[in-house]
Design a protein around this motif. Sequence first.
Motif, PDB file in Angstrom:
ATOM      1  N   ILE A  24      85.378 -33.641   2.558  1.00  0.00           N
ATOM      2  CA  ILE A  24      85.886 -34.137   3.425  1.00  0.00           C
ATOM      3  C   ILE A  24      87.171 -34.975   3.444  1.00  0.00           C
ATOM      4  O   ILE A  24      88.004 -35.219   4.041  1.00  0.00           O
ATOM      5  CB  ILE A  24      84.871 -35.086   4.335  1.00  0.00           C
ATOM      6  CG1 ILE A  24      85.118 -35.315   5.803  1.00  0.00           C
ATOM      7  CG2 ILE A  24      84.767 -36.485   3.370  1.00  0.00           C
ATOM      8  CD1 ILE A  24      84.185 -35.835   6.687  1.00  0.00           C
TER       9      ILE A  24
ATOM     10  N   VAL B  32      90.094 -33.858   5.932  1.00  0.00           N
ATOM     11  CA  VAL B  32      90.766 -34.767   7.062  1.00  0.00           C
ATOM     12  C   VAL B  32      92.120 -35.335   6.678  1.00  0.00           C
ATOM     13  O   VAL B  32      92.707 -36.206   6.971  1.00  0.00           O
ATOM     14  CB  VAL B  32      90.073 -36.011   7.379  1.00  0.00           C
ATOM     15  CG1 VAL B  32      88.445 -35.574   7.963  1.00  0.00           C
ATOM     16  CG2 VAL B  32      89.550 -37.030   6.238  1.00  0.00           C
TER      17      VAL B  32
ATOM     18  N   TYR C   8      91.546 -31.169   9.376  1.00  0.00           N
ATOM     19  CA  TYR C   8      90.922 -31.794  10.823  1.00  0.00           C
ATOM     20  C   TYR C   8      91.162 -33.227  11.036  1.00  0.00           C
ATOM     21  O   TYR C   8      91.309 -33.839  10.081  1.00  0.00           O
ATOM     22  CB  TYR C   8      89.534 -31.423  10.828  1.00  0.00           C
ATOM     23  CG  TYR C   8      89.162 -30.104  10.462  1.00  0.00           C
ATOM     24  CD1 TYR C   8      89.297 -28.895  11.346  1.00  0.00           C
ATOM     25  CD2 TYR C   8      88.865 -29.672   8.993  1.00  0.00           C
ATOM     26  CE1 TYR C   8      89.023 -27.577  10.852  1.00  0.00           C
ATOM     27  CE2 TYR C   8      88.534 -28.329   8.703  1.00  0.00           C
ATOM     28  CZ  TYR C   8      88.612 -27.372   9.669  1.00  0.00           C
ATOM     29  OH  TYR C   8      88.521 -26.223   9.242  1.00  0.00           O
ATOM     30  N   GLU C   9      91.386 -33.663  12.235  1.00  0.00           N
ATOM     31  CA  GLU C   9      91.565 -34.911  12.735  1.00  0.00           C
ATOM     32  C   GLU C   9      90.207 -35.768  13.096  1.00  0.00           C
ATOM     33  O   GLU C   9      89.701 -35.288  14.437  1.00  0.00           O
ATOM     34  CB  GLU C   9      92.593 -35.089  13.853  1.00  0.00           C
ATOM     35  CG  GLU C   9      93.850 -34.578  13.520  1.00  0.00           C
ATOM     36  CD  GLU C   9      95.067 -34.830  14.462  1.00  0.00           C
ATOM     37  OE1 GLU C   9      94.603 -35.209  15.782  1.00  0.00           O
ATOM     38  OE2 GLU C   9      96.158 -34.413  14.166  1.00  0.00           O
ATOM     39  N   TRP C  10      89.365 -35.831  12.107  1.00  0.00           N
ATOM     40  CA  TRP C  10      88.261 -36.358  12.626  1.00  0.00           C
ATOM     41  C   TRP C  10      88.245 -38.175  12.196  1.00  0.00           C
ATOM     42  O   TRP C  10      88.402 -38.418  10.814  1.00  0.00           O
ATOM     43  CB  TRP C  10      87.048 -36.004  11.503  1.00  0.00           C
ATOM     44  CG  TRP C  10      86.772 -34.582  11.821  1.00  0.00           C
ATOM     45  CD1 TRP C  10      87.058 -33.980  12.872  1.00  0.00           C
ATOM     46  CD2 TRP C  10      86.030 -33.495  11.166  1.00  0.00           C
ATOM     47  NE1 TRP C  10      86.723 -32.453  13.142  1.00  0.00           N
ATOM     48  CE2 TRP C  10      86.325 -32.193  11.787  1.00  0.00           C
ATOM     49  CE3 TRP C  10      85.591 -33.363   9.783  1.00  0.00           C
ATOM     50  CZ2 TRP C  10      85.658 -30.968  11.257  1.00  0.00           C
ATOM     51  CZ3 TRP C  10      85.018 -32.041   9.205  1.00  0.00           C
ATOM     52  CH2 TRP C  10      84.874 -31.149  10.089  1.00  0.00           C
ATOM     53  N   SER C  11      87.944 -39.009  13.114  1.00  0.00           N
ATOM     54  CA  SER C  11      87.820 -40.279  13.027  1.00  0.00           C
ATOM     55  C   SER C  11      86.791 -40.810  11.828  1.00  0.00           C
ATOM     56  O   SER C  11      85.902 -39.941  11.455  1.00  0.00           O
ATOM     57  CB  SER C  11      87.666 -41.068  14.080  1.00  0.00           C
ATOM     58  OG  SER C  11      86.124 -40.684  14.745  1.00  0.00           O
TER      59      SER C  11
ATOM     60  N   THR D 104      83.486 -40.195  13.718  1.00  0.00           N
ATOM     61  CA  THR D 104      83.115 -38.895  13.621  1.00  0.00           C
ATOM     62  C   THR D 104      82.432 -38.298  12.192  1.00  0.00           C
ATOM     63  O   THR D 104      81.306 -37.697  12.282  1.00  0.00           O
ATOM     64  CB  THR D 104      84.139 -37.815  14.160  1.00  0.00           C
ATOM     65  OG1 THR D 104      84.621 -38.206  15.155  1.00  0.00           O
ATOM     66  CG2 THR D 104      83.690 -36.537  14.021  1.00  0.00           C
ATOM     67  N   GLN D 105      82.960 -39.038  11.178  1.00  0.00           N
ATOM     68  CA  GLN D 105      82.369 -38.319   9.788  1.00  0.00           C
ATOM     69  C   GLN D 105      81.169 -39.100   9.536  1.00  0.00           C
ATOM     70  O   GLN D 105      80.497 -38.388   8.922  1.00  0.00           O
ATOM     71  CB  GLN D 105      83.712 -39.175   8.643  1.00  0.00           C
ATOM     72  CG  GLN D 105      84.966 -38.347   8.858  1.00  0.00           C
ATOM     73  CD  GLN D 105      85.946 -39.064   8.106  1.00  0.00           C
ATOM     74  OE1 GLN D 105      85.610 -39.135   6.623  1.00  0.00           O
ATOM     75  NE2 GLN D 105      87.162 -39.428   8.245  1.00  0.00           N
TER      76      GLN D 105
ATOM     77  N   ILE E 240      78.694 -36.960  11.497  1.00  0.00           N
ATOM     78  CA  ILE E 240      78.584 -35.649  10.380  1.00  0.00           C
ATOM     79  C   ILE E 240      77.820 -35.721   9.251  1.00  0.00           C
ATOM     80  O   ILE E 240      76.901 -35.023   8.908  1.00  0.00           O
ATOM     81  CB  ILE E 240      79.968 -35.133  10.265  1.00  0.00           C
ATOM     82  CG1 ILE E 240      80.855 -34.530  11.264  1.00  0.00           C
ATOM     83  CG2 ILE E 240      79.864 -33.915   9.318  1.00  0.00           C
ATOM     84  CD1 ILE E 240      82.022 -34.317  10.912  1.00  0.00           C
TER      85      ILE E 240
ATOM     86  N   ALA F 239      83.626 -25.087  10.737  1.00  0.00           N
ATOM     87  CA  ALA F 239      84.404 -26.074  10.862  1.00  0.00           C
ATOM     88  C   ALA F 239      85.774 -25.713  11.603  1.00  0.00           C
ATOM     89  O   ALA F 239      86.308 -26.411  12.411  1.00  0.00           O
ATOM     90  CB  ALA F 239      84.946 -26.777   9.689  1.00  0.00           C
TER      91      ALA F 239
ATOM     92  N   VAL G  41      84.146 -29.576  15.672  1.00  0.00           N
ATOM     93  CA  VAL G  41      83.209 -30.449  14.914  1.00  0.00           C
ATOM     94  C   VAL G  41      81.519 -30.485  15.462  1.00  0.00           C
ATOM     95  O   VAL G  41      80.685 -30.796  14.876  1.00  0.00           O
ATOM     96  CB  VAL G  41      83.613 -32.104  15.112  1.00  0.00           C
ATOM     97  CG1 VAL G  41      83.519 -32.598  16.756  1.00  0.00           C
ATOM     98  CG2 VAL G  41      82.771 -33.014  14.282  1.00  0.00           C
TER      99      VAL G  41
END
Length: 439
Positions: free
Chosen positions: A42, A46, A84-87, A90-91, A94, A140, A144
Motif C-alpha cells: 500500500i 497510494v 490509487y487515491e485511498w485516504s 479508507t486504508q 481495508i 484493486a 476499493v
Amino acid sequence: MDEQPSIRKGPEICSLRYGLALIMHFSNFTMITQRVSLSIAIIAMVNSTQQPGLFNASTERPLEFTFNHSNRSIKEFNTRASVYEWSPETQGIIFSSINYGIILTLIPSGYLAGIFGAKQMLGAGLLISSLLTLSTPLAADFGVILVIVIRTIQGMAQGMAWTGQFTIWAKWAPPLERSKLTSIAGSGVAFGSFIILCVGGLISQALGWPFIFYIFGSIGCVCCLLWFTVIYDDPSHHPCISIREKEHIVSSLPRQSSSPRRSVPIKAMIRCLPLWAIFTGFFSHFWLCTIIITYLPTYISSVLHVNISDSGVLSSLPFIAASSCTILGGQLADFLLSRNLLRLITVRKLFSSLGLLLPSLCAVALPFVASSYITTIILLILIPGTSNLCDSGFIINTLDIAPRYASFLMGISRGFGLIAGIISSTATGFLISQVGPVY
C-alpha cells in the motif's frame, strides 16, 4: 490437566510430530505473508507523488541524467502498477476488513474442525486465501469496494485455518512438549512477518507491487499441496508414524471421547473465570500486535524518513526477534515443566505477564525517543519479541484446561483478539487522519 503427564520421552527432533510442527510453521508463514502483503504494497499503491527509487540516484551523476533517469523510472513504474487515491480512513477499513472476515468464521470453524477434522478445513482455508491473494491486484483495479470484499472473504478463509490447528495439537502434542511444538508452529507468524517486511519493499521496487501478491499467493498454493499430502488429524491413522512415537503420544494424552458429535458446555464456559482471563489476554495481545503489524512500515517510513525498500528491511527486524523469542520461550517453558521447577499454572502466568507487560512498556516509550534512531529501532525490536512470550502463556492454555474443546475455545479467544484488532487498526487510521503522525 489434572492428570500427571508421562515423563517417558519418545523420539523428538526427527519425529513426525516435529515435522508436523514445521509444516504448520510454513502454513502460518504463508498466511501471515498473505495478510501483511497489503501493508507493504500500500505504500506504493497510494504513493502518487514519490515513486520508489527516485531518491536513490547517485549525487555524483549529472543532474540531467538523474532527472531523465527519474522520469523513466516513473513511467516504467506506472506502466506496471497502478496508483490509487485511498485516504487514511479508507486504508484503515481495508486493513481491518480481513479481521471482519476472520471473526465470522473463527467460532463455527473451531467447532466444525472438531467434528469433520482440521486437515480438510485448514487446507481449504489456506487454498482459498492463496487464490484470493493472487487476485488482489486485479481487484484493486476494479475499485476499493472489491478489495474490501476480497480481503473479507480471505479473512473468512484464514479464520478456518487458524483455529483448526489446535484440534490437531490436542491429538498430537504430549503435555510436556506442548509449548515447544506450538511455539515452533506459531513462530511461522513472526518469521513470515520478517520475510514479507524484509523483501516486500524490494519486490515492489524491482518488479512492482502486484508481484508481492503473486509471489506469496503462489507460495501458499505450494504449501497446500504439502499440507494435504503429509498432514493427518490423528497420529493413530498416519501411515508413516513409528510405533514408538505413536505409543508415546497416545499414552501421554488423556483419554477423550471418540465420538465427534458432542455438546459444548456453554454455560460452564461462561462461568469459568480462567477462560475469561484467556479472552482478556487475547484482546490485549491482539490490540498491540495488530497496530505493530499493520502500521509498522508506515511508522518506519514517516518517523525515520527512509524509502520503501529500507522501510521494509527495518520493519522486518522486530519479527525475526519475535520468531526467535517464540521458539526460545517454548523451550524454556517446557524445560521448567519437565524439571518440575515451576507448576504448570505458574509457567502460564509468568509467560503471560511478561508477554503483555514488557511490550506495552516499550510501546509507551516510543513517542519519547522518536528523535533517537537507535533507541527507536531497539524498542521496535523488543515489542514483538517480548510480546510473543504469550505463546507459552495464555495462548496455548486452552490445551491445558480443555483439550477436548481447544479449537472451539481458540476460536472464541481469537474472536476477542480480532475485535481488538478491528478497533485498533480502524481507530489508528482515524487518529492519523485527524491529528496526523506525532514525531
